[in-house]
Design a protein around this motif. Structure first.
Motif, PDB file in Angstrom:
ATOM      1  N   ALA A 118      -2.105  28.147 -40.985  1.00 30.94           N
ATOM      2  CA  ALA A 118      -2.225  28.092 -40.169  1.00 30.94           C
ATOM      3  C   ALA A 118      -4.354  28.355 -40.309  1.00 30.94           C
ATOM      4  O   ALA A 118      -4.595  28.738 -41.445  1.00 30.94           O
ATOM      5  CB  ALA A 118      -2.209  29.352 -39.304  1.00 30.94           C
ATOM      6  N   GLU A 119      -5.357  27.102 -39.294  1.00 26.35           N
ATOM      7  CA  GLU A 119      -6.415  27.183 -39.797  1.00 26.35           C
ATOM      8  C   GLU A 119      -7.087  28.628 -38.899  1.00 26.35           C
ATOM      9  O   GLU A 119      -8.036  29.303 -39.748  1.00 26.35           O
ATOM     10  CB  GLU A 119      -7.173  25.846 -39.391  1.00 26.35           C
ATOM     11  N   LYS A 120      -6.186  29.094 -38.184  1.00 23.97           N
ATOM     12  CA  LYS A 120      -7.474  30.009 -37.220  1.00 23.97           C
ATOM     13  C   LYS A 120      -5.863  30.764 -36.872  1.00 23.97           C
ATOM     14  O   LYS A 120      -4.741  30.334 -36.756  1.00 23.97           O
ATOM     15  CB  LYS A 120      -8.168  30.002 -36.057  1.00 23.97           C
ATOM     16  N   PHE A 121      -6.428  31.993 -36.716  1.00 21.99           N
ATOM     17  CA  PHE A 121      -4.999  32.947 -36.560  1.00 21.99           C
ATOM     18  C   PHE A 121      -5.826  34.448 -35.232  1.00 21.99           C
ATOM     19  O   PHE A 121      -7.103  34.546 -35.764  1.00 21.99           O
ATOM     20  CB  PHE A 121      -4.350  33.540 -37.324  1.00 21.99           C
ATOM     21  N   VAL A 122      -4.908  35.304 -35.450  1.00 21.54           N
ATOM     22  CA  VAL A 122      -4.934  36.794 -34.687  1.00 21.54           C
ATOM     23  C   VAL A 122      -4.841  37.756 -35.473  1.00 21.54           C
ATOM     24  O   VAL A 122      -3.593  38.031 -36.164  1.00 21.54           O
ATOM     25  CB  VAL A 122      -4.492  36.310 -32.882  1.00 21.54           C
ATOM     26  N   LEU A 123      -5.743  38.712 -36.378  1.00 24.91           N
ATOM     27  CA  LEU A 123      -5.636  39.717 -37.253  1.00 24.91           C
ATOM     28  C   LEU A 123      -5.534  41.172 -35.727  1.00 24.91           C
ATOM     29  O   LEU A 123      -6.206  41.432 -35.043  1.00 24.91           O
ATOM     30  CB  LEU A 123      -6.809  39.676 -37.976  1.00 24.91           C
TER      31      LEU A 123
END
Length: 302
Positions: free
Chosen positions: A98-103
């Motif tokens: 994933a390049e971006k994600f929810v943390l």
């Protein structure tokens, strides 16, 4: 919703440490966004709590949970520092492709999440903070003070001081300290809700404690004698531009409401949700509402 069985993997970090990782919602739909959820209480908690909390999202997210180094089924190998735990998250993000994600971070996981957001905001689609604080010394002293003055508790004062200052004698000391403070994590009894809290049924899993849990005092000691006294992101909150949801239980005496209000006031455009009938974990105390609030927020970031 089609049930998707979680898959468990051992993922090796760049220093050779193995982490126990569970992916929920992995299937042929590779376009699903990634959510990484962090557990609390290093050296005590495991991925059990975030798995129980976020599995309901597995039809729209790839949910990744793991035991942080020094906790649960992962290697008990340091360093147990925020920098190292953040680096582990970065490695897992790349491992998940994933390049971006929810943390999403709960309790101590919220500290790590805030530090991550300050360093790697460009990697985040969204940030979820649940019952946490932005200043370590104030937080740990407040928690200890509330424990020592709570009429429901009968604690060994010296032992609790050792826990919250990171000076546990050994693993047995840690194991004996936790059961005596469990009631403080729960909301007060409310007959209009689900009835009295049951001692070990409801609270046993609140920190992700299961058959794999191992009391690792070395992790706790590093966290609260070294990391927490140095942790203070209050002046950096304004620099977090990531869409952020801040959640807290009205009756949380470990990370009280005012700490979440401070975080929400500091992060531009963030949303604060106070759960009126919850203690330290609204995800278990008010599950239906928590899930709805979470979904409402996530729909704005994906």
């Amino acid at each position: 919703m089609v049930e998707i069985k979680p898959t468990t993997s051992t993922v090796q970090m760049d220093d050779g440490v193995n982490l126990r990782v569970k992916a929920i919602g992995e299937n042929s739909k590779s376009t699903k966004p990634l959510l990484i959820a962090l557990h609390g209480a290093p050296g005590l908690s495991t991925s059990v709590e975030p798995e129980a909390t976020f599995t309901f999202l597995s039809d729209i997210f790839r949910v990744l949970v793991f035991d942080a180094r020094g906790s649960g089924g992962s290697d008990m190998t340091g360093p147990y520092s925020h920098d190292r735990w953040i680096k582990d998250i970065e490695i897992l993000r790349k491992w998940a492709g994933a390049e971006k994600f929810v943390l999403a971070g709960w309790s101590y996981g919220g500290f790590i999440s805030l530090d991550y957001a300050v360093l790697h905001a460009d990697k985040l689609l969204g940030l979820m903070l649940r019952d946490t604080w932005a200043n370590g010394i104030l937080g740990q002293m407040t928690a200890l003070g509330n424990i020592l003055t709570d009429d429901r508790l009968h604690v060994d004062v010296a032992r609790q001081v050792r826990v919250w200052s990171g000076n546990l004698r050994d693993d047995k000391d840690f194991e004996e300290a936790i059961p005596e403070i469990l009631p403080i994590y729960a909301p007060p009894e409310d007959p209009s809700l689900k009835g009295p809290v049951k001692d070990n049924d409801e609270l046993k899993g609140f920190e992700g404690m299961d058959e794999r849990a191992a009391y690792n005092s070395a992790t706790q000691n590093a966290a609260f004698s070294i990391n927490v006294p140095c942790f203070d992101v209050r002046q950096k909150l304004k620099d977090i531009k990531t869409p952020t949801l801040v959640v807290v239980g009205r009756h949380d005496r470990i990370t009280p409401v005012e700490f979440s209000q401070e975080i929400a006031n500091g992060i531009p455009g963030s949303r604060l949700e106070i759960f009126e009938h919850s203690g330290h974990n609204p995800a278990s105390d008010e599950t239906e509402k928590f899930r709805q609030v979470t979904l409402d927020f996530l729909r704005t970031v994906i």
